[in-house]
Design a protein around this motif. Sequence first.
Motif, mmCIF file in Angstrom:
data_model
loop_
_atom_site.group_PDB
_atom_site.id
_atom_site.type_symbol
_atom_site.label_atom_id
_atom_site.label_comp_id
_atom_site.label_asym_id
_atom_site.label_seq_id
_atom_site.Cartn_x
_atom_site.Cartn_y
_atom_site.Cartn_z
ATOM 1 N N PHE A 35 50.875 37.171 39.680
ATOM 2 C CA PHE A 35 50.432 36.599 38.403
ATOM 3 C C PHE A 35 49.919 35.171 38.598
ATOM 4 C CE2 PHE A 35 51.127 34.040 34.631
ATOM 5 C CZ PHE A 35 50.445 34.771 33.676
ATOM 6 N N THR A 36 50.581 34.403 39.430
ATOM 7 C CA THR A 36 50.156 33.021 39.672
ATOM 8 C C THR A 36 48.727 32.966 40.175
ATOM 9 O OG1 THR A 36 52.428 32.337 40.171
ATOM 10 C CG2 THR A 36 50.646 30.911 40.971
ATOM 11 N N TYR A 37 48.391 33.833 41.122
ATOM 12 C CA TYR A 37 47.036 33.817 41.676
ATOM 13 C C TYR A 37 46.016 34.406 40.700
ATOM 14 C CZ TYR A 37 48.278 31.884 46.162
ATOM 15 O OH TYR A 37 48.681 31.025 47.150
ATOM 16 N N VAL A 38 46.442 35.371 39.901
ATOM 17 C CA VAL A 38 45.548 35.869 38.847
ATOM 18 C C VAL A 38 45.254 34.756 37.849
ATOM 19 C CG1 VAL A 38 45.370 37.432 36.872
ATOM 20 C CG2 VAL A 38 46.228 38.286 39.051
ATOM 21 N N PHE A 39 46.288 33.999 37.486
ATOM 22 C CA PHE A 39 46.112 32.892 36.548
ATOM 23 C C PHE A 39 45.197 31.809 37.133
ATOM 24 C CE2 PHE A 39 47.457 28.758 34.799
ATOM 25 C CZ PHE A 39 47.171 28.989 33.457
ATOM 26 N N LEU A 40 45.383 31.491 38.410
ATOM 27 C CA LEU A 40 44.511 30.497 39.058
ATOM 28 C C LEU A 40 43.071 30.992 39.125
ATOM 29 C CD1 LEU A 40 46.826 29.311 41.983
ATOM 30 C CD2 LEU A 40 46.211 28.031 39.913
ATOM 31 N N HIS A 41 42.913 32.264 39.410
ATOM 32 C CA HIS A 41 41.584 32.893 39.424
ATOM 33 C C HIS A 41 40.925 32.751 38.050
ATOM 34 C CE1 HIS A 41 38.530 36.030 39.981
ATOM 35 N NE2 HIS A 41 39.031 36.691 38.952
ATOM 36 N N LEU A 63 33.297 39.646 25.947
ATOM 37 C CA LEU A 63 32.839 40.747 25.106
ATOM 38 C C LEU A 63 31.663 41.512 25.715
ATOM 39 C CD1 LEU A 63 32.989 39.113 21.553
ATOM 40 C CD2 LEU A 63 34.629 40.705 22.579
ATOM 41 N N LYS A 64 30.777 40.810 26.413
ATOM 42 C CA LYS A 64 29.514 41.417 26.832
ATOM 43 C C LYS A 64 29.504 41.895 28.289
ATOM 44 C CE LYS A 64 26.700 38.770 23.549
ATOM 45 N NZ LYS A 64 25.588 37.807 23.379
ATOM 46 N N ARG A 65 30.391 41.359 29.125
ATOM 47 C CA ARG A 65 30.380 41.746 30.531
ATOM 48 C C ARG A 65 31.575 42.648 30.809
ATOM 49 N NH1 ARG A 65 28.426 36.411 33.974
ATOM 50 N NH2 ARG A 65 26.632 35.903 32.656
ATOM 51 N N PRO A 66 31.333 43.919 31.072
ATOM 52 C CA PRO A 66 32.440 44.875 31.212
ATOM 53 C C PRO A 66 33.450 44.489 32.287
ATOM 54 C CG PRO A 66 30.363 46.042 30.955
ATOM 55 C CD PRO A 66 30.015 44.590 31.108
ATOM 56 N N TYR A 67 32.986 43.940 33.408
ATOM 57 C CA TYR A 67 33.932 43.624 34.475
ATOM 58 C C TYR A 67 34.888 42.505 34.047
ATOM 59 C CZ TYR A 67 31.361 39.389 35.934
ATOM 60 O OH TYR A 67 30.770 38.155 36.000
ATOM 61 N N ILE A 68 34.405 41.595 33.192
ATOM 62 C CA ILE A 68 35.280 40.546 32.671
ATOM 63 C C ILE A 68 36.240 41.128 31.633
ATOM 64 C CG2 ILE A 68 35.372 38.366 31.412
ATOM 65 C CD1 ILE A 68 32.756 37.581 32.671
ATOM 66 N N THR A 69 35.747 42.030 30.808
ATOM 67 C CA THR A 69 36.605 42.701 29.827
ATOM 68 C C THR A 69 37.754 43.424 30.513
ATOM 69 O OG1 THR A 69 34.642 43.060 28.436
ATOM 70 C CG2 THR A 69 36.620 44.306 27.886
ATOM 71 N N VAL A 70 37.430 44.154 31.575
ATOM 72 C CA VAL A 70 38.449 44.888 32.326
ATOM 73 C C VAL A 70 39.441 43.917 32.969
ATOM 74 C CG1 VAL A 70 38.813 46.329 34.367
ATOM 75 C CG2 VAL A 70 37.009 46.908 32.741
ATOM 76 N N VAL A 76 46.103 40.488 30.444
ATOM 77 C CA VAL A 76 46.935 40.603 29.245
ATOM 78 C C VAL A 76 48.138 41.514 29.508
ATOM 79 C CG1 VAL A 76 47.004 41.505 26.883
ATOM 80 C CG2 VAL A 76 45.087 40.074 27.627
ATOM 81 N N LEU A 77 47.929 42.602 30.261
ATOM 82 C CA LEU A 77 49.036 43.493 30.583
ATOM 83 C C LEU A 77 50.086 42.810 31.452
ATOM 84 C CD1 LEU A 77 47.291 46.922 31.321
ATOM 85 C CD2 LEU A 77 48.521 46.220 29.270
ATOM 86 N N MET A 78 49.652 41.830 32.239
ATOM 87 C CA MET A 78 50.586 41.141 33.128
ATOM 88 C C MET A 78 51.463 40.127 32.395
ATOM 89 S SD MET A 78 48.340 40.458 36.577
ATOM 90 C CE MET A 78 49.803 39.993 37.516
ATOM 91 N N THR A 126 52.828 47.528 35.123
ATOM 92 C CA THR A 126 52.310 47.104 36.423
ATOM 93 C C THR A 126 51.217 48.047 36.910
ATOM 94 O OG1 THR A 126 54.451 46.155 37.032
ATOM 95 C CG2 THR A 126 52.927 46.651 38.832
ATOM 96 N N TYR A 127 51.412 49.340 36.696
ATOM 97 C CA TYR A 127 50.482 50.322 37.257
ATOM 98 C C TYR A 127 49.080 50.213 36.654
ATOM 99 C CZ TYR A 127 55.158 52.083 38.293
ATOM 100 O OH TYR A 127 56.474 52.180 38.666
ATOM 101 N N PRO A 128 48.924 50.247 35.328
ATOM 102 C CA PRO A 128 47.567 50.067 34.796
ATOM 103 C C PRO A 128 47.015 48.670 35.063
ATOM 104 C CG PRO A 128 49.164 50.122 33.006
ATOM 105 C CD PRO A 128 49.889 50.557 34.241
ATOM 106 N N ALA A 129 47.883 47.661 35.136
ATOM 107 C CA ALA A 129 47.404 46.304 35.402
ATOM 108 C C ALA A 129 46.759 46.215 36.778
ATOM 109 C CB ALA A 129 48.552 45.305 35.284
ATOM 110 N N VAL A 130 47.425 46.783 37.775
ATOM 111 C CA VAL A 130 46.874 46.756 39.136
ATOM 112 C C VAL A 130 45.610 47.608 39.222
ATOM 113 C CG1 VAL A 130 47.323 47.251 41.563
ATOM 114 C CG2 VAL A 130 49.137 46.323 40.131
ATOM 115 N N LEU A 131 45.633 48.763 38.573
ATOM 116 C CA LEU A 131 44.443 49.616 38.569
ATOM 117 C C LEU A 131 43.254 48.900 37.940
ATOM 118 C CD1 LEU A 131 43.248 52.391 39.202
ATOM 119 C CD2 LEU A 131 44.040 53.163 36.958
#
Length: 202
Positions: free
Chosen positions: A89-95, A115-122, A128-130, A156-161
């Motif tokens: 989570f720390t590195y995701v937050f820094l990212h 809203l407009k860029r799917p990869y950012i939405t994902v 948020v799941l984390m 954890t599982y959908p978050a990593v996926l």
Amino acid sequence: MTALTDGINRGARWLPTWTLYLLLAVPAPWYLYQGLTGGLGVEPIKALEHALGEFALQLAIAGLAVTPLRRWAGVNLRKFRRAIGIMTFTYVFLHLLVWLVLDVQILGQIWADILKRPYITVGMAGFVLMLPLVMTSNNWSVRRLGPRWRKLHRLTYPAVLLGGVHYLMLVKGFQIEPLAYLGVICLLLALRVRLTARPRLA
């Protein structure tokens, strides 16, 4: 149990958990130093953002691998699972912070990109799941939630996926690396699904 497995387990029992936190914290200042000194190329912000995100994904995969390693290889790293999760989570937050503060900077543009860029939405969905996972990664929450804690941490599982899909959608053109990450994630999730059907799963 092989000699190698036995040696790994002895080392894991001997190694304090706090040393893993220190070890996993090292890449962050190193990446920053590289960015400040020109070691990340002509686009240091993008490179820093990528390096932090990729390391977070590697840690997430390591966290997923803990239970299959114990079940199939006899390697017991359960004591480090919380540390791996928190540092993920720390590195995701820094990212995310690098993207917000150094890359986009404009608040209105940030929301538009989500809203407009799917990869950012994902990616944001995975983040948020984390949040509930990291907020309940403590002994008090384990005691307070009881059996619900384990159910909650299945997020954890959908978050990593979602993290793997985010990386795949982010890159341009056909690249093996993000496909390899996503393949490993899917394999570990498949093993985890198989293990959940077994009694007394840790």
